[in-house]
Design an enzyme around this catalytic site. Sequence first.
Site, PDB file in Angstrom:
ATOM      1  N   CYS A 133       0.831  -1.203   0.000  1.00 22.96           N
ATOM      2  CA  CYS A 133       0.000   0.000   0.000  1.00 22.96           C
ATOM      3  C   CYS A 133       0.870   1.260   0.000  1.00 22.96           C
ATOM      4  O   CYS A 133       1.541   1.523  -0.993  1.00 22.96           O
ATOM      5  CB  CYS A 133      -0.991  -0.042   1.162  1.00 22.96           C
ATOM      6  SG  CYS A 133      -2.342   1.139   0.951  1.00 22.96           S
ATOM      7  N   HIS A 236      -3.625  -5.253   0.515  1.00 23.76           N
ATOM      8  CA  HIS A 236      -3.063  -5.673   1.804  1.00 23.76           C
ATOM      9  C   HIS A 236      -3.098  -7.199   1.952  1.00 23.76           C
ATOM     10  O   HIS A 236      -4.026  -7.744   2.563  1.00 23.76           O
ATOM     11  CB  HIS A 236      -3.835  -5.013   2.952  1.00 23.76           C
ATOM     12  CG  HIS A 236      -3.499  -3.572   3.152  1.00 23.76           C
ATOM     13  ND1 HIS A 236      -2.434  -3.149   3.938  1.00 23.76           N
ATOM     14  CD2 HIS A 236      -4.052  -2.454   2.646  1.00 23.76           C
ATOM     15  CE1 HIS A 236      -2.367  -1.828   3.921  1.00 23.76           C
ATOM     16  NE2 HIS A 236      -3.340  -1.376   3.137  1.00 23.76           N
ATOM     17  N   GLU A 238      -1.455  -9.033   3.883  1.00 17.78           N
ATOM     18  CA  GLU A 238      -1.363  -9.434   5.308  1.00 17.78           C
ATOM     19  C   GLU A 238      -2.743  -9.499   5.966  1.00 17.78           C
ATOM     20  O   GLU A 238      -2.920 -10.211   6.958  1.00 17.78           O
ATOM     21  CB  GLU A 238      -0.416  -8.492   6.068  1.00 17.78           C
ATOM     22  CG  GLU A 238      -0.989  -7.146   6.512  1.00 17.78           C
ATOM     23  CD  GLU A 238      -1.220  -6.152   5.382  1.00 17.78           C
ATOM     24  OE1 GLU A 238      -0.904  -6.455   4.223  1.00 17.78           O
ATOM     25  OE2 GLU A 238      -1.733  -5.049   5.682  1.00 17.78           O
TER      26      GLU A 238
END
Length: 261
Positions: A133, A236, A238
């Site tokens: 990001c 994202h 994660e």
Amino acid sequence: MKNILIIVMALAIVTLAVSTLFAQKKSNGKPIIGISSYSENGKVQLNLPYVKSVRAAGGIALVIPVTCDEEQIEAVLDHIDGLVMTGGDDVDPQIFGEQPHPRLGAVGPERDRFDIMLIQKALKKGLPIMGICRGEQLLNVAMGGTMIQDIPSQVQGAIKHRQDGPRNYASHAIKIEKGSLAYKCFGSDSTSVNSFHHQAVAKLAPGLKVTAVAPDGVIEIIEKIGDEKVFGVQFHPEGFVAEGDMRFLPLFKHLVEMSSK
Ligand code: MN
């Protein structure tokens, strides 16, 4: 004969010394992955999903506290094998030569400087870098690129890039370049990703290529040309890995693998 033996022994010692030198950063064969943090209310802050994802991929996670002190940054870089640049606030447009757009959000000069120094020094050292990001956007800016300051007002026909769903919800499609690192990681030329951004990469820095875009053309993955160690994603990954959804784990595994060499 005796001379040859001495040469062979000397070579063996040199090889051992060199391999020790290169291997000393790794811990039990696992690479140490530095993760960039930010500061807020006098505290070092980092969202745990980044740490969880690095660990899930087989890396040792090491938090890097925000600083503009070059000596601190260089010393940390000497002790890591790879780097994750994390998400966060907007980037000060003056860094890439623009004035602030009315819809520009919060900026942090200290973190901007920290992130750019970290990336530029890591690139110089040849360290693997994964930008996420803001981290992806900063990778582009640190290499000389520019940003879209506000997608809804600057991209015609833009889709919604600030989803309201949970972190592990994939809200929009991306199209992936065949033969790219992203294609290798996903084994497909399309997938869906989560989206929590109103800024994006505009003009690409020299040395980078776009390998995935959203349906509105917004850049979602960038990779360094001829160097699979350095890449960035606008979404994202994660957010999925931390919730036990491993569809984007290959990105972290790739970073860990590159950092193990
Ligand atoms: Mn998006």
